[in-house]
Write a protein that holds these residues in place. Structure first.
Motif, mmCIF file in Angstrom:
data_model
loop_
_atom_site.group_PDB
_atom_site.id
_atom_site.type_symbol
_atom_site.label_atom_id
_atom_site.label_comp_id
_atom_site.label_asym_id
_atom_site.label_seq_id
_atom_site.Cartn_x
_atom_site.Cartn_y
_atom_site.Cartn_z
ATOM 1 N N GLU A 79 11.095 -11.968 9.721
ATOM 2 C CA GLU A 79 10.184 -11.315 8.787
ATOM 3 C C GLU A 79 9.115 -10.524 9.537
ATOM 4 O O GLU A 79 8.748 -9.414 9.134
ATOM 5 C CB GLU A 79 9.532 -12.364 7.885
ATOM 6 C CG GLU A 79 10.480 -12.968 6.867
ATOM 7 C CD GLU A 79 9.819 -14.052 6.037
ATOM 8 O OE1 GLU A 79 8.685 -14.459 6.411
ATOM 9 O OE2 GLU A 79 10.409 -14.485 5.029
ATOM 10 N N THR A 80 8.620 -11.076 10.642
ATOM 11 C CA THR A 80 7.634 -10.355 11.445
ATOM 12 C C THR A 80 8.234 -9.092 12.038
ATOM 13 O O THR A 80 7.611 -8.015 12.029
ATOM 14 C CB THR A 80 7.102 -11.263 12.563
ATOM 15 O OG1 THR A 80 6.530 -12.448 11.988
ATOM 16 C CG2 THR A 80 6.044 -10.547 13.390
ATOM 17 N N ILE A 82 10.804 -7.385 10.883
ATOM 18 C CA ILE A 82 11.042 -6.433 9.802
ATOM 19 C C ILE A 82 9.752 -5.727 9.411
ATOM 20 O O ILE A 82 9.723 -4.499 9.223
ATOM 21 C CB ILE A 82 11.667 -7.154 8.594
ATOM 22 C CG1 ILE A 82 13.105 -7.590 8.926
ATOM 23 C CG2 ILE A 82 11.655 -6.262 7.362
ATOM 24 C CD1 ILE A 82 13.743 -8.428 7.842
ATOM 25 N N LYS A 83 8.657 -6.488 9.317
ATOM 26 C CA LYS A 83 7.380 -5.884 8.948
ATOM 27 C C LYS A 83 6.919 -4.890 10.011
ATOM 28 O O LYS A 83 6.480 -3.776 9.681
ATOM 29 C CB LYS A 83 6.324 -6.984 8.757
ATOM 30 C CG LYS A 83 4.971 -6.457 8.321
ATOM 31 C CD LYS A 83 3.983 -7.593 8.105
ATOM 32 C CE LYS A 83 2.623 -7.048 7.676
ATOM 33 N NZ LYS A 83 1.642 -8.164 7.479
ATOM 34 N N GLN A 84 7.032 -5.265 11.278
ATOM 35 C CA GLN A 84 6.634 -4.350 12.350
ATOM 36 C C GLN A 84 7.514 -3.106 12.362
ATOM 37 O O GLN A 84 7.024 -1.991 12.576
ATOM 38 C CB GLN A 84 6.708 -5.067 13.696
ATOM 39 C CG GLN A 84 5.682 -6.175 13.856
ATOM 40 C CD GLN A 84 5.846 -6.940 15.159
ATOM 41 O OE1 GLN A 84 6.831 -6.755 15.880
ATOM 42 N NE2 GLN A 84 4.905 -7.808 15.464
ATOM 43 N N GLU A 86 9.115 -1.797 9.771
ATOM 44 C CA GLU A 86 8.754 -0.960 8.624
ATOM 45 C C GLU A 86 7.484 -0.170 8.908
ATOM 46 O O GLU A 86 7.401 1.019 8.573
ATOM 47 C CB GLU A 86 8.570 -1.837 7.392
ATOM 48 C CG GLU A 86 9.866 -2.423 6.841
ATOM 49 C CD GLU A 86 9.626 -3.347 5.668
ATOM 50 O OE1 GLU A 86 8.445 -3.729 5.462
ATOM 51 O OE2 GLU A 86 10.594 -3.693 4.961
ATOM 52 N N GLU A 87 6.484 -0.820 9.523
ATOM 53 C CA GLU A 87 5.250 -0.108 9.855
ATOM 54 C C GLU A 87 5.513 0.988 10.872
ATOM 55 O O GLU A 87 4.978 2.102 10.756
ATOM 56 C CB GLU A 87 4.212 -1.102 10.386
ATOM 57 C CG GLU A 87 3.729 -2.104 9.337
ATOM 58 C CD GLU A 87 2.786 -3.125 9.929
ATOM 59 O OE1 GLU A 87 2.616 -3.129 11.178
ATOM 60 O OE2 GLU A 87 2.217 -3.936 9.166
#
Length: 225
Positions: A79-80, A82-84, A86-87
């Motif tokens: 999840e981390t 994926i978030k990074q 996406e950013e």
């Protein structure tokens, strides 16, 4: 036979009868004891197997608990990531949009100069180049609101006084040969990024490589009052 002898024989018979009955009861008790002991020993062996099976189940449970803990850790890590990602994707696409804002008017000017001064066709669009990842709908808002190129030539025809010829060492910027050489040989205006020291476009607001804000090495000094 005297009465005393008869009573003695009677007591012996009663004693033998009592002994016989008690012996039978004793044998029954003995058999019951042996049966219960054997059953208890069998239950004890089963109990040992059950406890061993319980230990194995506990070990399996702990192994599954560890697997679940590792799975949850992997999920949190993913999840981390994926978030990074996406950013990072959002930042890169935003940078591409900002660069596209500088690219479109400049390309429009170059296409206009090529058509009006050299009679050449326009340069291919980004989505028309072979292997380009840009699609026609990549920048829809920019495509809809892109400024129209402004003509650099006189809008109304009329008698124009021919200017005197330039000196031999000077060539007009509108000379077709001069434009051809300039377009082929002159690179776009570049500058060095102060963070990664790579060459970037002079008007780029941020570095497309390291995403650092672009600053001029020689900023304009404020005018003295």
């Amino acid at each position: 036979m005297t009465a005393e002898n008869e009573r003695e024989i009677y007591h012996k018979l009663e004693a033998m009868k009592e002994i016989r009955n008690k012996t039978i009861t004793l044998e029954r008790l003995k058999r019951s004891i042996l049966t219960e002991v054997r059953s208890g020993d069998a239950e004890g062996r089963c109990l040992a197997q059950y406890k061993r099976e319980m230990e194995l189940l506990q070990q399996e449970k702990m192994s599954h608990v560890e697997e679940l803990r590792q799975i949850h850790a992997d999920i949190n890590a993913m999840e981390t990531v994926i978030k990074q990602t996406e950013e990072s994707m959002s930042r890169k696409l935003s940078a591409a949009s900002r660069l596209h804002e500088d690219y479109r008017p400049l390309k429009a000017e170059v296409d206009l100069l090529r058509r009006q001064c050299l009679g050449l066709e326009r340069l291919p669009e980004l989505h028309e180049e072979e292997g380009s990842p840009v699609t026609p709908d990549r920048f829809p808002s920019l495509s809809a609101s892109a400024p129209r190129p402004v003509s650099f030539l006189a809008p109304a025809p009329g008698p124009v006084r021919k200017p005197p010829p330039p000196p031999p060492a000077f060539r007009s910027a509108l000379d077709p040969d001069f434009l051809t050489v300039s377009l082929r040989q002159q690179p776009p205006p570049m500058k060095s990024c102060l963070s990664c020291h790579q060459q970037i476009h002079r008007n780029a607001p941020i570095c497309p490589l390291c995403k650092a804000k672009s600053r001029s090495r020689n900023p304009k000094k404020p005018k003295k009052k």
